[in-house]
Design an enzyme around this catalytic site. Structure first.
Site, PDB file in Angstrom:
ATOM      1  CB  SER A 152      55.505  24.681  89.829  1.00  0.00           C
ATOM      2  OG  SER A 152      56.076  24.402  88.581  1.00  0.00           O
ATOM      3  N   GLY A 167      64.548  18.730  88.384  1.00  0.00           N
ATOM      4  CA  GLY A 167      65.317  19.957  88.168  1.00  0.00           C
ATOM      5  C   GLY A 167      64.842  21.081  89.072  1.00  0.00           C
ATOM      6  NE  ARG A 226      67.009  19.790  83.157  1.00  0.00           N
ATOM      7  CZ  ARG A 226      65.808  20.054  83.645  1.00  0.00           C
ATOM      8  NH1 ARG A 226      65.205  19.166  84.407  1.00  0.00           N
ATOM      9  NH2 ARG A 226      65.217  21.194  83.378  1.00  0.00           N
ATOM     10  CG  ASP A 285      57.339  22.540  81.845  1.00  0.00           C
ATOM     11  OD1 ASP A 285      58.495  22.628  81.384  1.00  0.00           O
ATOM     12  OD2 ASP A 285      57.068  22.780  83.038  1.00  0.00           O
ATOM     13  CE  LYS A 288      62.337  23.973  80.135  1.00  0.00           C
ATOM     14  NZ  LYS A 288      62.334  24.755  81.368  1.00  0.00           N
ATOM     15  NE  ARG A 341      60.509  18.076  78.210  1.00  0.00           N
ATOM     16  CZ  ARG A 341      60.010  18.496  79.367  1.00  0.00           C
ATOM     17  NH1 ARG A 341      59.577  19.736  79.487  1.00  0.00           N
ATOM     18  NH2 ARG A 341      59.922  17.673  80.389  1.00  0.00           N
TER      19      ARG A 341
END
Ligand code: S3P
Length: 435
Positions: A19, A91, A119, A316, A343, A347
């Protein structure tokens, strides 16, 4: 493929935070002067963002060993890209750059790999259109799409319909070129790296409590000035080694230089609730982000109910938490995590199917999972669905299963954790190619 291993021991340095790495490249490109970035994650997702920033006119180059230099064009100064921006599997890179593009008076085209093209992008497009951008996407708000940036972006006050740091960041990045104040209201706090970095590069940002959540307000049209960044280790990548060690009695592992921002550290609290022995040693500050070495000693874990309000701080980490749950004694309930379905893969579906294939009793809920832990037979090959975290999670499960666990495709692991198998094997894991 991974095989049952003894206790894990040794030291590991987690790769750079994904990130923060995306944001470092983006903010470097939006500021005046040269930004020096140390310990940048050199995973595929970040390389996609680096290429996109070059297409937008920034000068982005590696000088070796994780050191990068970015010469920016100043706030609002990026150029119309000549090529389609292909963000691959990323993403975060895609959604943040859509925000950047929405605030620039040019047209850009975005695409990605098969996973990213599935997505939802409407969550970002909706506020960006309120700010004056036009966005034309394939049906059901999917990539490829075009962003026709606003000539004069309007500041908005936007309440996030889902807890998403990506959407918050896209709005704030578009707000950089709007006059006046752009505000985002988040019902639950999400990772605040964008807010921290905006300040670090010279923007004025206010954060105040608001109706149980937070309101973040950016003063528009700031001068952004180059600022140096040292990227801390990624808690989401450290999570695999932490979980592997925490669930294998006798393990004793030190993972160095891990970011422990409270908005990212939910997994560590959850594993502790399950009985794990995890200590934060040598806590320090690294360029505005808290960092520590994680000292993990193995223990027998027990199932728990994970507090749903903790979800944004460990969003996550649920795939690897499912692994801990599968090997723990008793039932682990995870709810309030419907976001996991959009995601890199669904998931919830991927973990439920994979765990069931490994012989674990699992109940799939619309917004979560219940895992009945204990013994894991294994002896199967798992579909990773183009999702790095699904791949790494099942390789960690193989370390505690009776029979080896294989994955159909290990390539995606390079998006966030290049050298994953070697790093884990350095601690005593047994991860290798299938025989
Ligand atoms: C990220 C935010 C989260 C997270 C993703 C990285 C970010 O996504 O899942 O891996 O860097 O802002 P959402 O914003 O969709 O929750």
């Amino acid at each position: 493929m991974s095989r049952r291993a003894d206790a894990l021991r040794g030291r590991l340095r987690a790769p750079g935070d994904k990130s923060i790495s995306h944001r470092a490249l983006i903010f470097g490109g939006l500021s005046v002067g040269e930004t020096a970035i140390e310990d940048l994650l050199e995973g595929e997702d970040i390389l996609s963002t680096a290429r996109a920033m070059c297409e937008l006119g920034a000068d982005v180059r590696s000088i070796g060993n994780g050191s990068w230099r970015v010469r920016g064009l100043g706030n609002g100064g990026l150029h119309e890209p000549a090529q389609v921006l292909d963000l691959g599997n990323a993403g975060t890179g895609c959604r943040l750059l859509m925000g950047v593009a929405a605030g620039h008076n040019f047209t850009s085209f975005f695409t990605g790999d098969a996973s990213l093209c599935r997505r939802p992008m409407g969550r970002v497009a909706t506020p960006l259109m309120l700010m004056g951008a036009r966005i034309v996407a394939r049906s059901k708000d999917r990539l490829p799409l075009a962003v026709i940036g606003a000539a004069d972006p309007m500041p908005i006050e936007y309440r996030l319909p889902v807890a998403s740091a990506q959407v918050k960041s896209a709005v704030l990045l578009a707000g950089l070129n709007a006059p006046g104040e752009t505000s985002v209201i988040e019902p639950e706090p999400t990772r605040d790296h964008t807010e921290n970095m905006l300040r670090h590069f010279g923007a004025s940002v206010r954060v105040e409590p608001f109706e149980g959540g937070r309101k973040i307000t950016l003063v528009g049209q700031p001068e952004l000035t180059a600022a140096n960044i040292r990227v801390p280790g990624d808690p989401s990548s450290a999570a695999f080694a932490v979980t592997a060690a925490a669930m294998r009695p006798g393990s004793d592992v030190r993972i160095e230089n891990v970011g422990v921002n409270p908005l990212r550290a939910g997994l560590f609290a959850t594993l502790r609730d399950m009985g794990a022995d995890i200590a934060f040693a040598d806590r320090r500050d690294a360029g505005g982000e808290p960092v520590a070495d994680l000292v993990v000693r193995g223990a027998k874990l027990k199932g728990i109910e994970v507090p749903p309000e903790r979800a944004p701080s460990m969003i996550d980490e649920y795939p690897v938490l499912c692994v801990a749950a599968a090997l723990a004694e008793g039932r682990t309930v995870m709810r309030g995590i419907a976001e996991l379905r959009v995601k890199e893969s669904d998931r919830i579906g991927a973990m439920a199917a994979g765990l069931a294939a490994c012989g674990v009793a699992v109940e799939e809920l619309p917004d979560g999972l219940i895992v009945h832990g204990g013994d894991v037979p294994g002896g199967v090959r798992i579909e990773t669905r183009m999702d790095h975290r699904i791949g790494m999670s099942f390789l960690v499960l193989g370390l505690g299963a009776r029979e080896p666990i294989g994955i159909d495709d290990a390539r995606m692991i390079d998006t966030s954790f290049p050298g994953f198998a070697e790093a884990m094997n350095g601690l005593g894991a047994r991860i290798g190619p299938p025989p």
